[in-house]
Design a protein around this motif. Structure first.
Motif, PDB file in Angstrom:
ATOM      1  N   PRO A  10      -7.816   5.751  -2.109  1.00 46.15           N
ATOM      2  CA  PRO A  10      -6.760   5.212  -1.248  1.00 46.15           C
ATOM      3  C   PRO A  10      -6.416   3.755  -1.558  1.00 46.15           C
ATOM      4  N   TRP A  11      -7.348   3.039  -2.173  1.00 41.70           N
ATOM      5  CA  TRP A  11      -7.171   1.606  -2.376  1.00 41.70           C
ATOM      6  C   TRP A  11      -6.459   1.235  -3.658  1.00 41.70           C
ATOM      7  N   TYR A  53      -4.351  10.192  -3.771  1.00 43.54           N
ATOM      8  CA  TYR A  53      -4.167   9.453  -2.514  1.00 43.54           C
ATOM      9  C   TYR A  53      -5.442   9.504  -1.675  1.00 43.54           C
ATOM     10  N   PHE A  54      -6.035  10.722  -1.597  1.00 43.37           N
ATOM     11  CA  PHE A  54      -7.240  10.862  -0.786  1.00 43.37           C
ATOM     12  C   PHE A  54      -8.482  10.332  -1.496  1.00 43.37           C
ATOM     13  N   TYR A 104       0.550  13.343   1.913  1.00 40.54           N
ATOM     14  CA  TYR A 104       0.705  11.931   2.271  1.00 40.54           C
ATOM     15  C   TYR A 104       1.455  11.128   1.222  1.00 40.54           C
ATOM     16  N   TRP A 110       0.835  -1.204   0.000  1.00 41.45           N
ATOM     17  CA  TRP A 110       0.000   0.000   0.000  1.00 41.45           C
ATOM     18  C   TRP A 110       0.871   1.255   0.000  1.00 41.45           C
ATOM     19  N   MET A 111       1.919   1.233   0.847  1.00 33.56           N
ATOM     20  CA  MET A 111       2.836   2.370   0.943  1.00 33.56           C
ATOM     21  C   MET A 111       3.480   2.642  -0.417  1.00 33.56           C
TER      22      MET A 111
END
Lengths: 295, 272
Positions: free
Chosen positions: B42-43, B38-39, B236, B26-27
């Protein structure tokens, strides 16, 4: 053939000097100084004021100290009850040498080598109340009522950190136990199977007793390291909210380096040291009894 | 074992694999997204694999922190190896009354929490002018890794037959030459173990830079990452890229040396 007199002195200092100087200067001396500082009221700048054991009576009456101690004990119990049993379970499973076992083992070990800063930041993102992976998973499973501001709520902050510590270190105990279990000869296990012993029986009557010295060591290791645990607390929660995840080491650091109360900070660090040593002594005695029983 | 048993075991292994591995996947995926995506997503996989986060993170400080970490770690490990084998050798070939007690003291050192030494170390560093210098990291790193290193090298030198030293003496070697020409080169396996162990301990240490250092040129990765995160707290995906950059070298090293690394970490696991 051995050096005599002055030559002996010179060679002795050459070989042992650096290690002794560094060890005494960086570990022994500071511990004694820390005990000495604990008898003073001192902010690191103005004159030290001798107050004998006042810091220690303050320690006994400090509600946050007791919260920190309680949290340290929870963290230790959490580590003992999650990391060791889960680690042992996976070590036993890997012992069946199913296909891919080596690959599994390598991945399990990965977090052990990474810095707590990386893991703390990564898990901070996972726990993020709005965009985090965890809440997203829960929502998509229809478990919306289970979502939390994981690190921001008093009821979940410490548990969330305990989970990450376990996540990081389970792999370490897997490797240690795999190593220990490999020391048991296959013949012993085969003989037991031929005799009709169940797999459970083999685990509890042969494998666990035979690796008991390793288990003793891991318990001790786990307790010592959990008791002084600091990194992820500092990185993920800073001891908050409202001291809900404060532990002994983080409370000591806060008093010393944020509140500039060196005297009281030293008192907490002395307490941490003595408490740890006492616990290590008790555990090694207690588990030593277990060793005798199995032999 | 029967089939159902196998299936259950595999299920457990896979579950733990996902729990351990997925955060890293995921990172890494997040690092290739821009912050908006990213927001928003997210998946999933990024709509476009962008490399710019890595470039930005590298240029905004991570390269410097990585360099600091490597340089401090390499010097500390080298210092540790020398200091520890010197005393380990001497205690092994020239035991004296009290040498066992000395070893015991080193051994006890493993139980000492670093936190019990931090306040005095900080005041000492200020008093001697070593605060915010190389020494304020170098010396503690040697000191706190000494117990296990001394223990391992002493045990190793003990296992070498005493005839070897006599042979070296017959050949005209003094105690110094015997060490540097004969014993130190022999100690390669133990040097490797100590290197692996202390390398990770030092590289990943967070608390000494936190207390002992404030200038950029001494901030090692763990502390540097925290600073980086503070500076770009809302970005992020950029932070994810920084995490990937700092994790990648370790993972690559691990892929090649995993057998030795696992062995080394276990051998020194007395320290944990």
């Amino acid at each position: 053939m051995h050096e005599k007199g002055i030559k002996r002195l010179v060679s002795g200092s050459f070989f042992m000097g650096p290690a002794l100087l560094i060890f005494t200067g960086i570990i022994i001396l500071p511990i004694l100084m820390s005990m000495y500082y604990s008898l003073f009221q001192w902010d690191g700048i103005s004159e030290k004021i001798f107050i004998a054991f006042d810091n220690y009576s303050r320690l006994m009456h400090d509600p946050v100290l007791w919260i920190s101690l309680k949290n340290s004990i929870w963290l230790t119990l959490g580590a003992l009850l999650i990391q060791l049993p889960v680690g042992l379970m996976f070590a036993i499973i890997l012992g069946y040498k199913l296909k891919g076992s080596n690959f599994f083992k390598s991945i399990y070990f990965t977090p052990v080598m990474l810095s707590t800063a990386v893991l703390g930041i990564l898990w901070g993102q996972i726990y993020d109340p709005n965009f985090g992976l965890l809440n997203n998973v829960l929502i998509s499973l229809g478990l919306e009522q289970w979502t939390h501001a994981w690190l921001g709520e008093e009821s979940t902050a410490l548990l969330s950190v305990i989970a990450v510590v376990a996540w990081q270190y389970i792999g370490f105990y897997i490797i240690v136990y795999v190593g220990a279990l490999q020391g048991i000869s296959d013949e012993v296990l085969e003989a037991a199977r031929v005799e009709g012993a169940s797999e459970w029986r083999i685990i509890f009557s042969i494998q666990i007793p035979l690796i008991w010295p390793t288990i003793t060591f891991t318990v001790l290791n786990c307790v010592i390291n959990s008791l002084k645990y600091f990194d992820l607390i500092y990185i993920m929660t800073g001891g908050g909210p409202n001291n809900a995840s404060e532990v002994l080491a983080s409370y000591m650091m806060r008093n010393a380096f944020r509140l500039m109360d060196y005297g009281y900070g030293s008192t907490i660090s002395t307490f941490l040291l003595l408490f740890g040593l006492a616990l290590a002594f008790i555990i090694s005695k207690g588990l030593g009894q277990g060793n005798k029983k199995f032999q | 074992m029967n089939k159902i048993g196998r299936i259950i075991l595999y299920a457990l292994l896979l579950l733990h694999l996902v729990i351990t591995g997925y955060p890293f996947v995921w990172m890494t995926i997040s690092a290739f997204k821009d912050n908006k995506e990213y927001f928003a997503n997210p998946w999933g996989l990024p709509s476009e694999w962008k490399f710019s986060n890595f470039v930005d993170a590298w240029n905004q400080g991570i390269s410097g922190y990585l360099f600091n970490s490597l340089y401090i770690t390499v010097f500390s490990v080298a210092g540790l190896l020398l200091v520890a084998t010197l005393i380990g050798y001497y205690l092994s070939v020239r035991p004296f009354r009290g040498s066992k007690v000395l070893l015991g003291a080193f051994f006890l050192g493993m139980l000492i929490p670093v936190h019990s030494t931090l306040i005095p170390l900080f005041t000492m560093a200020n008093a001697t002018g070593t605060y915010d210098t190389f020494w304020s990291l170098f010396l503690p790193y040697i000191a706190f890794n000494l117990p296990i290193a001394v223990f391992l090298s002493y045990t190793f030198f003990q296992s070498i037959p005493k005839d070897l030293e006599e042979a070296a003496v017959v050949d005209g070697c003094g105690i110094y030459q015997t060490f540097f020409k004969v014993y130190f080169p022999l100690a390669k396996p133990i040097l490797a173990t100590v290197t692996i162990l202390s390398f990770f301990n030092i590289m990943n240490d967070f608390v000494f830079p936190l207390v002992m250092v404030s200038k950029e040129s001494l901030k090692t990765l763990p502390l540097g990452l925290m600073m980086f995160k503070g500076n770009f707290s809302a970005n992020y995906s950029l932070i994810s890229a920084a995490l990937v950059i700092t994790t990648a070298p370790i993972i690559i090293l691990y892929t090649f040396l995993q057998k030795y690394i696992q062995k080394g970490v276990v051998a020194g696991s007395v320290k944990g």
